[in-house]
Design a protein around this motif. Structure first.
Motif, PDB file in Angstrom:
ATOM      1  N   GLN A   1     -39.393  -0.420 -22.809  1.00  0.00           N
ATOM      2  CA  GLN A   1     -38.372  -1.414 -23.165  1.00  0.00           C
ATOM      3  C   GLN A   1     -37.088  -0.711 -23.606  1.00  0.00           C
TER       4      GLN A   1
ATOM      5  N   GLY B   1     -39.677  -2.135 -18.215  1.00  0.00           N
ATOM      6  CA  GLY B   1     -40.932  -2.601 -18.757  1.00  0.00           C
ATOM      7  C   GLY B   1     -41.964  -2.758 -17.670  1.00  0.00           C
TER       8      GLY B   1
ATOM      9  N   TRP C   1     -47.266   4.723 -27.048  1.00  0.00           N
ATOM     10  CA  TRP C   1     -46.336   3.619 -27.291  1.00  0.00           C
ATOM     11  C   TRP C   1     -45.515   3.336 -26.030  1.00  0.00           C
ATOM     12  N   GLU C   2     -46.204   3.301 -24.902  1.00  0.00           N
ATOM     13  CA  GLU C   2     -45.551   3.162 -23.600  1.00  0.00           C
ATOM     14  C   GLU C   2     -44.723   1.888 -23.458  1.00  0.00           C
ATOM     15  N   SER C   3     -45.229   0.764 -23.919  1.00  0.00           N
ATOM     16  CA  SER C   3     -44.515  -0.494 -23.730  1.00  0.00           C
ATOM     17  C   SER C   3     -43.181  -0.503 -24.468  1.00  0.00           C
ATOM     18  N   THR C   4     -43.184  -0.053 -25.727  1.00  0.00           N
ATOM     19  CA  THR C   4     -41.936   0.009 -26.491  1.00  0.00           C
ATOM     20  C   THR C   4     -40.991   1.031 -25.876  1.00  0.00           C
TER      21      THR C   4
ATOM     22  N   GLY D   1     -50.300  -4.799 -13.583  1.00  0.00           N
ATOM     23  CA  GLY D   1     -50.103  -4.385 -14.964  1.00  0.00           C
ATOM     24  C   GLY D   1     -51.205  -3.489 -15.504  1.00  0.00           C
TER      25      GLY D   1
ATOM     26  N   LEU E   1     -42.403   3.025 -16.485  1.00  0.00           N
ATOM     27  CA  LEU E   1     -43.445   3.805 -17.147  1.00  0.00           C
ATOM     28  C   LEU E   1     -43.798   5.059 -16.373  1.00  0.00           C
TER      29      LEU E   1
ATOM     30  N   SER F   1     -53.281   1.732 -17.528  1.00  0.00           N
ATOM     31  CA  SER F   1     -53.982   2.713 -18.354  1.00  0.00           C
ATOM     32  C   SER F   1     -55.446   2.842 -17.934  1.00  0.00           C
TER      33      SER F   1
ATOM     34  N   GLY G   1     -50.318  -3.404 -30.076  1.00  0.00           N
ATOM     35  CA  GLY G   1     -49.626  -4.483 -29.403  1.00  0.00           C
ATOM     36  C   GLY G   1     -48.564  -3.938 -28.478  1.00  0.00           C
ATOM     37  N   ARG G   2     -47.946  -4.832 -27.771  1.00  0.00           N
ATOM     38  CA  ARG G   2     -46.882  -4.436 -26.860  1.00  0.00           C
ATOM     39  C   ARG G   2     -45.533  -4.621 -27.526  1.00  0.00           C
ATOM     40  N   ARG G   3     -44.677  -3.670 -27.303  1.00  0.00           N
ATOM     41  CA  ARG G   3     -43.298  -3.725 -27.775  1.00  0.00           C
ATOM     42  C   ARG G   3     -43.206  -4.034 -29.263  1.00  0.00           C
TER      43      ARG G   3
END
Length: 171
Positions: free
Chosen positions: A127, A132, A121-124, A155, A137, A158, A22-24
């Motif tokens: 943040q 974000g 874990w790019e999104s976290t 968006g 990134l 990846s 999941g994201r974040r």
């Protein structure tokens, strides 16, 4: 007698593990990696002490936050692995490279049981670094690499996204 392939049946993938996706998620890359690795070891019917090899992509990299959740040394230390063989770095054939190298290590007798992992874990991470969006990134702003100028605004950051678009079109 015919050969069954380059590893002649000596290397198998007996288990797999994954973690929450999941994201974040608010969890560190190491936490996610350890959870997935322990699930893979359990799925294979092994104990942590049975593992004597470890491999990963891309290894320890600086730059893009969250591109690598944990490195081989982090996981070895956290689990107390006494590995005889390990590898982790960008000098491999992408994400499949560590799997092939692990099969070679088992076939050649360098290790008996190798755990292979890849964590992102790019999104976290984005943040936590105060953003974000694509510029965070990709290292904090500036011009996007040419291959991302058309995908990042939507968006698609990846390889899974990049491959999904032509695959969807093909279907």
């Amino acid at each position: 007698m015919t050969s069954r392939g380059p590893f002649d049946g000596k290397a198998v993938i007996p288990g797999s593990g994954k973690t929450q996706v999941g994201r974040r998620l608010g969890r560190t890359g190491l936490e996610l990696t350890l959870e997935a690795v322990l699930r893979a070891i359990d799925d294979a019917g092994l104990a942590v002490n049975d593992v004597d090899g470890i491999a990963s992509y891309p290894g320890a990299v600086a730059g893009n936050p969250g591109f690598s959740g944990a490195n081989v040394t982090d996981v070895r230390t956290a689990l107390g692995l006494r590995s005889r063989w390990y590898m982790g770095g960008l000098e491999t054939a992408g994400q499949i490279g560590p799997v092939i190298e692990a099969c070679m290590a088992v076939t050649l007798g360098l290790a008996s049981h190798v755990v292979v992992f890849r964590s992102v874990w790019e999104s976290t991470a984005a943040q936590q670094s105060g953003g974000g969006h694509a510029s965070v990134l990709l290292g904090g702003g500036g011009k996007l690499p040419p291959q991302m100028e058309w995908t990042a605004p939507f968006g698609a950051l990846s390889a899974a996204n990049w491959l999904a678009m032509p695959a969807q079109r093909y279907m």
